[in-house]
Design a protein around this motif. Structure first.
Motif, PDB file in Angstrom:
ATOM      1  N   PHE A  83       8.416   0.930   3.885  1.00 28.94           N
ATOM      2  CA  PHE A  83       8.008   1.914   3.038  1.00 28.94           C
ATOM      3  C   PHE A  83       7.462   3.141   3.894  1.00 28.94           C
ATOM      4  CE2 PHE A  83       7.447  -1.449  -0.005  1.00 28.94           C
ATOM      5  CZ  PHE A  83       7.700  -0.926  -1.148  1.00 28.94           C
ATOM      6  N   ARG A  84       7.044   3.143   4.927  1.00 31.73           N
ATOM      7  CA  ARG A  84       6.648   4.494   5.747  1.00 31.73           C
ATOM      8  C   ARG A  84       7.794   5.162   6.389  1.00 31.73           C
ATOM      9  NH1 ARG A  84       2.961   1.182   8.899  1.00 31.73           N
ATOM     10  NH2 ARG A  84       3.637   2.083  10.998  1.00 31.73           N
ATOM     11  N   PHE A  85       8.664   4.077   6.890  1.00 32.46           N
ATOM     12  CA  PHE A  85      10.060   4.622   7.162  1.00 32.46           C
ATOM     13  C   PHE A  85      10.751   5.414   6.065  1.00 32.46           C
ATOM     14  CE2 PHE A  85      14.836   4.117   7.962  1.00 32.46           C
ATOM     15  CZ  PHE A  85      14.842   4.814   9.043  1.00 32.46           C
TER      16      PHE A  85
ATOM     17  N   SER B  69      10.059   6.472   3.047  1.00 29.55           N
ATOM     18  CA  SER B  69       9.285   7.963   2.774  1.00 29.55           C
ATOM     19  C   SER B  69       9.581   8.866   3.510  1.00 29.55           C
ATOM     20  CB  SER B  69       7.884   7.658   2.782  1.00 29.55           C
ATOM     21  OG  SER B  69       7.238   7.588   3.756  1.00 29.55           O
ATOM     22  N   ARG B  70       9.759   8.894   4.913  1.00 29.44           N
ATOM     23  CA  ARG B  70      10.033  10.097   5.836  1.00 29.44           C
ATOM     24  C   ARG B  70      11.675  10.188   5.612  1.00 29.44           C
ATOM     25  NH1 ARG B  70       6.309  12.443   9.510  1.00 29.44           N
ATOM     26  NH2 ARG B  70       4.482  11.021   9.525  1.00 29.44           N
ATOM     27  N   LEU B  71      12.337   9.209   5.434  1.00 27.21           N
ATOM     28  CA  LEU B  71      13.846   9.265   5.470  1.00 27.21           C
ATOM     29  C   LEU B  71      14.082   9.954   4.074  1.00 27.21           C
ATOM     30  CD1 LEU B  71      16.476   7.796   6.576  1.00 27.21           C
ATOM     31  CD2 LEU B  71      16.770   6.462   4.739  1.00 27.21           C
ATOM     32  N   ILE B  72      13.328   9.899   2.994  1.00 23.83           N
ATOM     33  CA  ILE B  72      13.728  10.816   1.889  1.00 23.83           C
ATOM     34  C   ILE B  72      13.355  12.151   1.868  1.00 23.83           C
ATOM     35  CG2 ILE B  72      12.726  10.906  -0.656  1.00 23.83           C
ATOM     36  CD1 ILE B  72      12.646   8.000  -0.926  1.00 23.83           C
ATOM     37  N   THR B  73      12.374  12.362   2.756  1.00 17.25           N
ATOM     38  CA  THR B  73      12.019  13.785   2.925  1.00 17.25           C
ATOM     39  C   THR B  73      13.199  14.360   3.896  1.00 17.25           C
ATOM     40  OG1 THR B  73       9.760  13.195   2.866  1.00 17.25           O
ATOM     41  CG2 THR B  73      10.204  15.315   3.935  1.00 17.25           C
ATOM     42  N   ALA B  74      13.394  13.844   4.786  1.00 19.00           N
ATOM     43  CA  ALA B  74      14.558  14.298   5.790  1.00 19.00           C
ATOM     44  C   ALA B  74      15.992  14.428   4.920  1.00 19.00           C
ATOM     45  CB  ALA B  74      14.884  13.203   6.860  1.00 19.00           C
ATOM     46  N   ALA B  75      15.928  13.865   3.831  1.00 23.27           N
ATOM     47  CA  ALA B  75      17.088  14.012   3.136  1.00 23.27           C
ATOM     48  C   ALA B  75      17.130  15.103   1.982  1.00 23.27           C
ATOM     49  CB  ALA B  75      17.597  12.874   2.266  1.00 23.27           C
TER      50      ALA B  75
ATOM     51  N   TYR C 255      14.319  15.732  -0.059  1.00 18.13           N
ATOM     52  CA  TYR C 255      13.594  15.561  -1.469  1.00 18.13           C
ATOM     53  C   TYR C 255      12.081  15.842  -1.006  1.00 18.13           C
ATOM     54  CZ  TYR C 255      17.779  13.051  -3.201  1.00 18.13           C
ATOM     55  OH  TYR C 255      18.905  12.843  -3.551  1.00 18.13           O
ATOM     56  N   ALA C 256      11.242  16.133  -2.141  1.00 25.13           N
ATOM     57  CA  ALA C 256       9.944  16.434  -1.911  1.00 25.13           C
ATOM     58  C   ALA C 256       9.097  15.366  -1.628  1.00 25.13           C
ATOM     59  CB  ALA C 256       9.404  17.038  -3.416  1.00 25.13           C
ATOM     60  N   GLY C 257       9.553  14.028  -1.933  1.00 22.07           N
ATOM     61  CA  GLY C 257       8.946  12.850  -1.672  1.00 22.07           C
ATOM     62  C   GLY C 257       9.366  11.648  -2.415  1.00 22.07           C
ATOM     63  N   TRP C 258       8.505  10.781  -2.666  1.00 20.01           N
ATOM     64  CA  TRP C 258       8.942   9.225  -3.415  1.00 20.01           C
ATOM     65  C   TRP C 258       7.796   8.774  -4.092  1.00 20.01           C
ATOM     66  CZ3 TRP C 258       9.517   4.183  -0.010  1.00 20.01           C
ATOM     67  CH2 TRP C 258      10.164   3.252  -1.059  1.00 20.01           C
TER      68      TRP C 258
ATOM     69  N   GLY D 280       4.114  11.450   1.904  1.00 20.13           N
ATOM     70  CA  GLY D 280       5.488  11.546   1.248  1.00 20.13           C
ATOM     71  C   GLY D 280       5.497  10.634   0.121  1.00 20.13           C
ATOM     72  N   LEU D 281       4.630   9.506  -0.001  1.00 28.25           N
ATOM     73  CA  LEU D 281       4.757   8.372  -0.870  1.00 28.25           C
ATOM     74  C   LEU D 281       3.511   8.523  -1.880  1.00 28.25           C
ATOM     75  CD1 LEU D 281       6.008   5.811  -1.842  1.00 28.25           C
ATOM     76  CD2 LEU D 281       4.547   4.661  -0.283  1.00 28.25           C
ATOM     77  N   TYR D 282       3.788   8.443  -3.211  1.00 28.85           N
ATOM     78  CA  TYR D 282       2.616   8.598  -4.083  1.00 28.85           C
ATOM     79  C   TYR D 282       2.747   7.639  -4.992  1.00 28.85           C
ATOM     80  CZ  TYR D 282      -0.141  10.457  -7.619  1.00 28.85           C
ATOM     81  OH  TYR D 282      -1.225  10.892  -8.830  1.00 28.85           O
ATOM     82  N   SER D 283       1.824   6.828  -5.375  1.00 27.23           N
ATOM     83  CA  SER D 283       2.007   5.662  -6.219  1.00 27.23           C
ATOM     84  C   SER D 283       1.242   5.869  -7.562  1.00 27.23           C
ATOM     85  CB  SER D 283       1.244   4.469  -5.312  1.00 27.23           C
ATOM     86  OG  SER D 283       1.684   4.145  -4.393  1.00 27.23           O
ATOM     87  N   LEU D 284       1.777   5.287  -8.560  1.00 28.71           N
ATOM     88  CA  LEU D 284       1.283   5.572  -9.747  1.00 28.71           C
ATOM     89  C   LEU D 284       1.186   4.345 -10.656  1.00 28.71           C
ATOM     90  CD1 LEU D 284       0.413   7.830 -11.939  1.00 28.71           C
ATOM     91  CD2 LEU D 284       2.665   7.550 -12.812  1.00 28.71           C
ATOM     92  N   PHE D 285       0.067   3.756 -11.255  1.00 31.34           N
ATOM     93  CA  PHE D 285      -0.057   2.445 -11.630  1.00 31.34           C
ATOM     94  C   PHE D 285      -0.347   2.573 -13.251  1.00 31.34           C
ATOM     95  CE2 PHE D 285      -1.668   2.391  -7.304  1.00 31.34           C
ATOM     96  CZ  PHE D 285      -0.955   1.535  -6.791  1.00 31.34           C
ATOM     97  N   ALA D 286       0.320   1.660 -13.991  1.00 33.60           N
ATOM     98  CA  ALA D 286       0.004   1.662 -15.193  1.00 33.60           C
ATOM     99  C   ALA D 286      -0.607   0.403 -15.751  1.00 33.60           C
ATOM    100  CB  ALA D 286       1.502   1.344 -16.080  1.00 33.60           C
ATOM    101  N   ILE D 287      -1.847   0.334 -16.462  1.00 30.17           N
ATOM    102  CA  ILE D 287      -2.763  -1.009 -16.391  1.00 30.17           C
ATOM    103  C   ILE D 287      -3.191  -0.556 -17.881  1.00 30.17           C
ATOM    104  CG2 ILE D 287      -4.699   0.520 -15.604  1.00 30.17           C
ATOM    105  CD1 ILE D 287      -5.563  -2.338 -14.356  1.00 30.17           C
ATOM    106  N   MET D 288      -3.409  -1.985 -18.584  1.00 30.45           N
ATOM    107  CA  MET D 288      -4.047  -2.000 -19.905  1.00 30.45           C
ATOM    108  C   MET D 288      -5.299  -1.619 -20.017  1.00 30.45           C
ATOM    109  SD  MET D 288      -1.655  -3.228 -21.934  1.00 30.45           S
ATOM    110  CE  MET D 288      -2.375  -4.054 -23.433  1.00 30.45           C
TER     111      MET D 288
END
Length: 292
Positions: free
Chosen positions: A93-95, A97-103, A105-108, A147-155
């Motif tokens: 995940f750490r790698f 997220s950096r790979l995505i930025t290098a490509a 993109y703003a982030g993941w 570069g990694l942002y997590s969003l959770f859905a919960i009841m």
């Protein structure tokens, strides 16, 4: 798609390479080695696919990596240390997220649905899951991933049924401390506090939003199946969630596409969330150990 945007000649790729080869990355050398191989052997379609598959989560053993390194005359440059599957997954995940930025993109953004399933685990597995949520939130010291942002859905009833009525907020940390697991107790407790405090409650969609969404889904259905779905009469149905609306529309269009003369009649029923513990949802201790 991300790999297709990578340019080994770019400054962004060079910056990524310097990071992954340096001590700050704190990653297994598999990642540095495969990034190097992507630059040197990326024109070989088969090797390129194997490297991208490894970044995406597929296994790639040390022997295969060493074989490709030997081809480049770099066999001794990378040690390729042993690592458990669990640690490799977390490092990936750490790698990536950096790979995505290098490509470019703003982030993941990582979307995690049905977090309330935690409520059906045993108390110890719930504790571990709460701590994992804290890590994905970037709130666990030493485990942030730029570069990694997590969003959770919960009841919405998770808090009242599990944290309060079952009293996880008090009993889980207490049991952990009784076992001498002070760090895990603090992490689980903080995570539960964040579930209480930082939750953003979704508003029920209004009529205009429902109509706009219906037209968007209709356009997507038309493109997916190369046909023209008929317009649907859209009305706001009490506290119906957007997911229920979308499922209703797609089901009706699917049936109409197969048989235009069919008169569709749909019925919906409310299903209450069951928070009773079910250890069948968990991996056994043995399987968990095998996964690392």
């Amino acid at each position: 798609e991300v790999a297709a945007q990578l340019d080994p000649r770019s400054d962004a790729y060079t910056e990524l390479s310097e990071w992954v080869h340096g001590p700050r990355a704190d990653l297994n050398s598999r990642f540095a080695a495969t990034l190097f191989l992507f630059k040197r052997l990326g024109m070989d379609a088969e090797i390129r696919d194997r490297l991208i598959s490894f970044w995406a989560g597929d296994p790639m053993d040390a022997g295969e990596i060493r074989k490709h390194l030997k081809t480049c005359g770099e066999r001794a440059t990378y040690k390729i240390e042993k690592i458990t599957p669990r640690d490799l997954a977390l490092q990936r995940f750490r790698f990536v997220s950096r790979l995505i930025t290098a490509a470019g993109y703003a982030g993941w953004v990582l979307l995690v649905d049905e977090v309330e399933l935690i409520g059906r685990y045993s108390w110890l597995q719930r504790a571990k899951s709460y701590a994992d949520l804290l890590r994905w939130m970037g709130k666990l010291p030493g485990h942030t991933t730029p570069g990694l942002y997590s969003l959770f859905a919960i009841m919405s009833n998770f808090e009242s049924y599990v944290l309060e009525e079952r009293n996880d907020l008090e009993t889980v940390p207490s049991k952990l401390r009784g076992k001498g697991l002070e760090d895990l107790a603090k992490q689980a407790e903080r995570s539960m506090r964040l579930i209480q405090r930082d939750v953003l409650r979704l508003k029920a969609p209004d009529t205009a939003t429902i109509q706009q969404t219906c037209e968007k889904v209709r356009t997507l259905h038309a493109e997916a199946y190369d046909w023209q779905p008929p317009p649907l009469s859209v009305e706001r149905l009490g506290i119906t969630s957007m997911r229920q609306y979308v499922k209703r529309w797609i089901t009706e269009w699917d049936l109409k596409r197969l048989d235009p003369s069919y008169t569709v009649e749909l019925q919906s029923a409310a299903i209450s969330q069951n928070y009773s513990e079910d250890t069948a949802l968990e991996a056994s201790e043995k399987k968990e150990a095998e996964r690392g």
